[in-house]
Scaffold this active site. Structure first.
Site, mmCIF file in Angstrom:
data_model
loop_
_atom_site.group_PDB
_atom_site.id
_atom_site.type_symbol
_atom_site.label_atom_id
_atom_site.label_comp_id
_atom_site.label_asym_id
_atom_site.label_seq_id
_atom_site.Cartn_x
_atom_site.Cartn_y
_atom_site.Cartn_z
ATOM 1 N N SER A 43 0.867 -1.174 0.000
ATOM 2 C CA SER A 43 0.000 0.000 0.000
ATOM 3 C C SER A 43 0.907 1.228 0.000
ATOM 4 C CB SER A 43 -0.884 -0.007 1.253
ATOM 5 O OG SER A 43 -1.631 1.185 1.341
ATOM 6 N N HIS A 156 -3.449 -5.825 2.630
ATOM 7 C CA HIS A 156 -2.496 -6.722 3.281
ATOM 8 C C HIS A 156 -3.066 -8.108 3.523
ATOM 9 C CE1 HIS A 156 0.205 -3.314 5.078
ATOM 10 N NE2 HIS A 156 0.234 -3.382 3.760
ATOM 11 N N GLU A 165 -5.164 -2.235 8.976
ATOM 12 C CA GLU A 165 -4.505 -2.747 10.176
ATOM 13 C C GLU A 165 -5.307 -2.411 11.426
ATOM 14 O OE1 GLU A 165 -0.393 -1.625 10.593
ATOM 15 O OE2 GLU A 165 -0.145 -1.424 8.438
ATOM 16 N N GLU A 206 1.855 -8.811 7.234
ATOM 17 C CA GLU A 206 2.573 -8.273 8.383
ATOM 18 C C GLU A 206 2.395 -9.117 9.635
ATOM 19 O OE1 GLU A 206 1.544 -4.131 8.649
ATOM 20 O OE2 GLU A 206 2.554 -3.672 6.759
ATOM 21 N N ASP A 243 -5.004 1.503 11.173
ATOM 22 C CA ASP A 243 -4.465 2.051 9.928
ATOM 23 C C ASP A 243 -5.500 1.772 8.867
ATOM 24 O OD1 ASP A 243 -3.215 2.797 7.609
ATOM 25 O OD2 ASP A 243 -1.620 1.296 7.703
ATOM 26 N N GLU A 287 -4.402 6.009 11.510
ATOM 27 C CA GLU A 287 -3.485 6.335 10.417
ATOM 28 C C GLU A 287 -4.228 6.363 9.091
ATOM 29 O OE1 GLU A 287 0.101 3.926 8.156
ATOM 30 O OE2 GLU A 287 -0.122 3.682 10.338
ATOM 31 N N ASP A 314 0.401 8.921 6.498
ATOM 32 C CA ASP A 314 1.392 8.042 5.865
ATOM 33 C C ASP A 314 1.442 8.349 4.374
ATOM 34 O OD1 ASP A 314 3.041 6.011 4.965
ATOM 35 O OD2 ASP A 314 1.587 4.414 5.279
ATOM 36 N N LYS A 339 8.915 6.236 7.056
ATOM 37 C CA LYS A 339 9.395 5.063 6.339
ATOM 38 C C LYS A 339 10.606 5.470 5.505
ATOM 39 C CE LYS A 339 4.809 2.914 5.899
ATOM 40 N NZ LYS A 339 3.686 2.627 4.972
ATOM 41 N N HIS A 367 7.918 -0.128 9.480
ATOM 42 C CA HIS A 367 8.344 -1.128 8.500
ATOM 43 C C HIS A 367 7.525 -0.976 7.214
ATOM 44 C CE1 HIS A 367 4.918 -4.072 9.884
ATOM 45 N NE2 HIS A 367 4.510 -2.826 9.773
ATOM 46 N N ARG A 368 7.695 -1.925 6.288
ATOM 47 C CA ARG A 368 6.840 -2.067 5.120
ATOM 48 C C ARG A 368 6.277 -3.487 5.091
ATOM 49 N NH1 ARG A 368 7.038 2.536 1.779
ATOM 50 N NH2 ARG A 368 4.946 1.777 1.327
ATOM 51 N N LYS A 390 6.129 0.790 14.437
ATOM 52 C CA LYS A 390 5.273 -0.189 13.773
ATOM 53 C C LYS A 390 6.172 -1.195 13.060
ATOM 54 C CE LYS A 390 1.776 0.622 11.200
ATOM 55 N NZ LYS A 390 0.913 1.166 10.115
#
Length: 421
Positions: A43, A156, A165, A206, A243, A287, A314, A339, A367-368, A390
């Site tokens: 994303s 995800h 998330e 994730e 998120d 987020e 983000d 990021k 992270h990614r 995160k």
């Protein structure tokens, strides 16, 4: 001097989704060397720096990174040989000048970042100090609160949940070690609850579970149940965070809850949706609640909820000082997700964090979805002293590697370690 760079070598490796990414090694005359591997997002904001892919469909479906590898080995390396690795800002500026584009589209942000991170890692080793101490100096002692993703949705996971998330934040814990335990125990309690309800317990990119829940609200409800089953109090020991990744389900200004079948909402209705969620559940952070183009929507939710919770940008900000400045002027959020690969160098990432600090905004090292076992970001989170990280769920080794590194750092710091934001 024996601490000059004598070689920079990149290679193609695989990330946690089995897609190619780049790893670079920087070596010095004195035998010291450091490596860094670059993650990849699913994303992504449209204004992120360019992740260079080969486009050759005969290899990895066009996702190979041999061009980026070649750019490191043939274009970047010759320019940096003979320099000392502690000249981070100068090295990063040289690579930006060599690329010559704002999006890093010539060399690739993945190529540039691999060298930037590896340079920092090598410099820390050359000075015989941990990376967090090298980058953070006297500020490198604050362990972050984990924002642990335990239910995945959106892009995800292949399920019926629209929001990307659902996280637990064990900020009521006295230390990072205990916060990690709180989160892990809640994660395992959630698995048992999902199984008892007949839901699948497969995990997403994730590491969070990806069940086909009846609604986005049910995700919060089963997490609350899991927190209690683990022996903790929601809203005291452990809080929730979302998120939304709203850009992923926004279509021409409308927010389409297609995965859950919950209909379509406009920006005002989304504001009501989030307000209701915050009233019902102990949510302390949201987020990307709106699309990355919906600046007015971001400003509206920050005005309504920003004094109660953290509104994080983000895709809106992509770790870029230009967009963060715009956000500050429009009061479009009160926190920025950081990021490294969104902007492409360590120095530019530091500049964005410094802008957040100057403006009194929170920032979260992240992270990614496509990660590697590299733990750079764990040290970086401690060095930057933002107090939040995160890095995924309590499963998948590429996520656990970061948590374990933070445990090591906390043990190294001993009594000098401070936990939380």
């Amino acid at each position: 001097m024996k601490d000059r760079i004598i070689s920079i070598e990149a290679m193609e490796i695989l990330d946690s989704r089995g897609n190619p990414t780049i790893r670079t090694r920087v070596s010095l005359e004195n035998g010291v060397c450091g490596t860094a591997s670059v993650p990849s997002g699913a994303s992504t904001g449209e204004n992120e720096a360019l992740e260079l892919r080969d486009g050759d469909k005969s290899r990895y479906g066009g996702k190979g990174v041999l061009k980026a590898v070649e750019n490191v080995n043939r274009e970047i390396a010759p320019e940096l040989l003979g320099m000392t690795p502690d000249r981070q800002a100068e090295i990063d500026r040289m690579m930006l000048k060599l690329d010559g584009t704002s999006a890093k589209s010539n060399l690739g942000a993945n190529a540039i970042l691999s060298v930037s991170m590896a340079t920092a890692a090598t410099a820390a080793k050359s000075h015989n100090v941990p990376l967090y101490a090298y980058l953070g100096g006297v500020s490198g002692f604050r362990l972050p609160v984990p924002m642990m993703n335990i239910i995945n949705g959106g892009e995800h996971a292949d399920n019926s949940v629209d929001l990307q998330e659902f996280m637990v934040i064990p900020s009521g814990a006295p230390s990072f070690r205990e916060a990690l335990r709180y989160g892990a125990e809640t994660f395992h309690a959630l698995k048992k609850i999902l199984q008892s309800k007949g839901y699948a317990t497969s995990v997403g990119d994730e590491g969070g579970f990806a069940p086909n829940l009846k609604s986005n609200e049910e995700a919060c409800e089963v997490i609350i149940e899991a927190i209690q089953a683990a022996g903790y109090e929601p809203g005291k020991d452990i809080f929730l965070a979302l998120d939304a990744a709203a850009s992923s389900f926004c279509n021409q200004g409308s927010y389409v809850f297609q995965k859950s079948g919950s209909g379509t909402k406009n920006s005002t209705e989304m504001l009501g949706f989030y307000g209701s969620m915050v009233e019902k559940y102990p949510i302390v952070s949201i987020e990307d609640p709106m699309d990355e183009h919906d600046w007015d929507g971001f400003s509206a939710i920050t005005k309504k909820l920003g004094d109660k919770i953290q509104i994080v940008g983000d895709d809106l900000f992509v770790t870029n000082t230009d967009f963060v400045r715009k956000g500050i002027s429009k009061k479009a959020a009160n926190a920025v997700l950081i990021k490294l690969n969104q902007i492409g160098t360590v120095s530019e990432t530091l500049a964005t964090i410094q802008l957040c600090q100057k403006s009194g905004w929170n920032y979260i090292i992240s992270h990614r979805s496509g990660e590697t076992e590299d733990t750079f970001m764990a040290d970086f989170a401690v060095a930057m002293a933002g107090g939040q990280i995160k890095t995924g769920s309590a499963s998948r080794s590429e996520r656990i590697a970061k948590y374990n590194r933070l445990l090591e750092i906390e043990a190294e710091l001993g009594e000098s370690a401070i936990f939380g934001s």
